[in-house]
Design an enzyme around this catalytic site. Structure first.
Site, mmCIF file in Angstrom:
data_model
loop_
_atom_site.group_PDB
_atom_site.id
_atom_site.type_symbol
_atom_site.label_atom_id
_atom_site.label_comp_id
_atom_site.label_asym_id
_atom_site.label_seq_id
_atom_site.Cartn_x
_atom_site.Cartn_y
_atom_site.Cartn_z
ATOM 1 N N LYS A 168 0.851 -1.195 0.000
ATOM 2 C CA LYS A 168 0.000 0.000 0.000
ATOM 3 C C LYS A 168 0.885 1.243 0.000
ATOM 4 O O LYS A 168 1.505 1.571 1.004
ATOM 5 C CB LYS A 168 -0.926 0.039 1.218
ATOM 6 C CG LYS A 168 -2.007 1.105 0.995
ATOM 7 C CD LYS A 168 -2.637 1.617 2.261
ATOM 8 C CE LYS A 168 -1.817 2.653 2.968
ATOM 9 N NZ LYS A 168 -1.622 3.921 2.229
ATOM 10 N N GLU A 242 9.594 1.081 10.817
ATOM 11 C CA GLU A 242 10.604 2.105 10.488
ATOM 12 C C GLU A 242 9.911 3.451 10.658
ATOM 13 O O GLU A 242 9.111 3.842 9.801
ATOM 14 C CB GLU A 242 11.079 1.937 9.040
ATOM 15 C CG GLU A 242 11.775 0.629 8.750
ATOM 16 C CD GLU A 242 13.212 0.616 9.239
ATOM 17 O OE1 GLU A 242 13.740 1.697 9.577
ATOM 18 O OE2 GLU A 242 13.799 -0.470 9.288
ATOM 19 N N CYS A 276 13.816 10.777 6.764
ATOM 20 C CA CYS A 276 13.659 10.269 8.132
ATOM 21 C C CYS A 276 14.951 10.360 8.938
ATOM 22 O O CYS A 276 14.923 10.594 10.133
ATOM 23 C CB CYS A 276 13.146 8.829 8.101
ATOM 24 S SG CYS A 276 14.224 7.728 7.181
ATOM 25 N N GLU A 376 9.685 15.752 15.484
ATOM 26 C CA GLU A 376 10.094 15.632 14.078
ATOM 27 C C GLU A 376 9.310 16.658 13.259
ATOM 28 O O GLU A 376 8.078 16.660 13.271
ATOM 29 C CB GLU A 376 9.806 14.223 13.569
ATOM 30 C CG GLU A 376 10.306 14.004 12.162
ATOM 31 C CD GLU A 376 9.974 12.621 11.620
ATOM 32 O OE1 GLU A 376 8.816 12.204 11.719
ATOM 33 O OE2 GLU A 376 10.889 11.958 11.095
#
Ligand code: NAD
Length: 474
Positions: A168, A242, A276, A376
């Site tokens: 997906k 992750e 990331c 973040e």
């Protein structure tokens, strides 16, 4: 199974250009019945179909054919990624497409060397065969920021391990996934081995909770990762996560400011900072704080922001209006928290009133308790935090909810390595941001998730270990 634009479908995903803010494509969106169909087909391919029983050599051959087909369409793939997420075309060609192309072959090399079976003398005298078996049906869910890199990091090792995959992609970036699906079709895998389900979080949730799925491989935000882990925990479905990061660059007092600035820029601002493992907290000795800040500001002021399809562009727009809003909100937060904004801000860059552009933004003299140092941001924002001594630098680096990447900068590599060993993180670079190496495992600790991708560990993530004990004198 690949979803064509079936007539009568009402659910579509509209892909919007981050540069023009105009729609560039419509894609048929997966519906709940498609999830059942894709998982059912994958189940059949695993339980009764040939894929899980093929020899590794046959699977390696299939992936090498895929890599050949991929190479022929690299330019097309880079154009698609630039159009859908706004990555500068040179970055798209080199990293967004160049890396996955290289990784396909690297994974094949690793699979050739992999220990698929080991024969051990058993403790009781017989022989034990320790076999690596495919883990089963894999649900792979990815975000939009490095779409092909993230898809290939999951799809290729899973296929090499003998697992069917239901993929997906993110709703922002279905086009590259569908182009890859075309290439997969061309190599003629057995039915049900790969399905692509364009859709949003609801389709992802259904897939994660599906009883026909044996392993979930998820890349995305920590918030979504927690929700995925909870469902997998309840169902005892294996899961690899992750997730996000807030990685520190620990700059030791002997590191050259220009080298640090150039390295941090490349590690943190490529892809408009939507990376990331970006080094978004730069920890500098307080007595040299201003020197490092000046070098970073000079480096960042030179970044050419603009149309991502222009080869001269170094930084494109953010992926979506929502992402731009989120980043601008953090820029406001940083100023209200009292960090010194040296460069950037929420005003669009000159001449770029249309498109989801944000100026490269630098905060100095920040404190690690500020939200811009803890959360973040996923945009072109760097926060500099001064430290007193090395112990203080380490305690600031480790005072984070995340642990995905990091780096230590010093003229003395041995000195940097000693510091590196005390950072709690999954990956770390010395005098560079952590550079993804297809032969080395990648992944995080703490809020950055668990499990590893890439390297032989990346293949092991899709394998179960089975022991077969043969009676002595049989
Ligand atoms: P997100 O978590 O919102 O979405 C990621 C993917 O998960 C999308 O496909 C989305 O549709 C799907 N999804 C969302 N909620 C879900 C749920 N409850 N169940 C199943 N699927 C769900 O992430 P985002 O904000 O779009 O992407 C950016 C994030 O991804 C950042 O936090 C970034 O650090 C992280 N990321 C991590 C890595 C890594 O390797 N650690 C790599 C790239 C990006």
């Amino acid at each position: 199974m690949i979803l064509p634009p079936w007539e009568g479908r009402v659910n579509v995903l509209e892909v919007i250009s981050p540069h023009t803010e105009q729609p560039i494509a419509q894609v048929t969106a997966a519906e709940p019945a498609d999830v059942d169909a894709a998982v059912g087909a994958a189940r059949a391919a695993f339980d009764t179909g040939p894929w899980s029983r093929t020899e590794p050599a046959e699977r390696i051959d299939a992936i090498r054919r895929l890599a050949d087909g991929y190479d022929k369409r690299r330019a097309e793939m880079a154009d698609v990624i630039t159009a859908e997420i706004g990555a500068p075309i040179t970055f798209a060609q080199r990293a967004q497409v160049g890396l996955p192309a290289m990784m396909m072959r690297a994974f094949c090399d690793l699979a050739e060397r992999h220990r698929w079976q080991e024969n051990r003398p058993g403790f009781f005298g017989g022989e034990v065969l320790v076999r690596k078996q495919p883990v089963g049906v894999v649900a792979a869910i990815v975000p939009w920021n490095m779409p092909q890199f993230l898809i290939v990091s999951k799809l290729v090792p899973a296929l090499l391990a003998g697992c069917p995959v239901v993929l997906k992609p993110a709703p922002e970036s279905p086009l590259d996934a569908l182009l890859l699906a075309e290439m997969i079709n061309e190599i003629g895998l057995p039915p049900g081995v790969v399905s692509v389900l364009p859709g949003g979080a609801a389709i992802g949730e259904q897939l994660v909770g599906h009883p026909g799925v044996d392993k979930v491989s998820f890349t995305g935000s920590t918030a979504a990762g927690r929700a995925v882990a909870a469902v997998c925990g309840a169902n005892l479905t294996r899961v690899g996560l992750e997730l996000g990061g807030k990685s520190a660059a620990i700059v030791l007092d002997d590191a050259a400011p220009e080298k640090v600035a150039a390295g941090v820029r490349s590690a943190s601002l490529s892809n408009s900072g939507q990376i990331c493992n970006a080094l978004t907290r730069v920890l500098v000795p307080e007595q040299r704080h201003d020197e490092y800040v000046d070098a970073l500001a000079a480096e960042m002021a030179g970044i050419r922001v603009g149309d991502p399809s222009d080869p001269a562009t170094q930084m494109g727009p953010l992926v979506s209006q929502r992402q731009r809003q989120r980043v601008c909100n953090y820029i406001d937060v940083g100023q209200s928290e009292g960090a010194r904004m040296v460069l950037g801000g929420t005003e669009p860059p000159d001449g770029l009133d249309r498109g989801w552009y944000v100026r490269p933004t630098l905060f100095a003299a920040a404190d690690n308790s500020m939200r811009i140092a803890r959360e973040e941001i996923f945009g072109p924002v760097i926060t500099v935090v001064p430290y007193r001594d090395e112990d203080d630098a380490l305690s600031i680096a480790n005072d984070s909810d995340y642990g995905l990447a990091g780096s230590v900068w010093s003229a003395d590599t041995e000195r940097a390595l000693v510091i590196a060993g005390r950072v709690r993180t999954g990956t770390l670079g010395i005098n560079q941001g952590y550079t993804m190496d297809p032969f080395a495992p990648f992944g995080g600790v703490k809020g950055s998730g668990y499990g590893r991708e890439l390297g032989p560990e990346g293949i092991d993530g899709y394998l179960d270990t089975m022991s077969i004990a043969v009676a002595p004198n049989a």
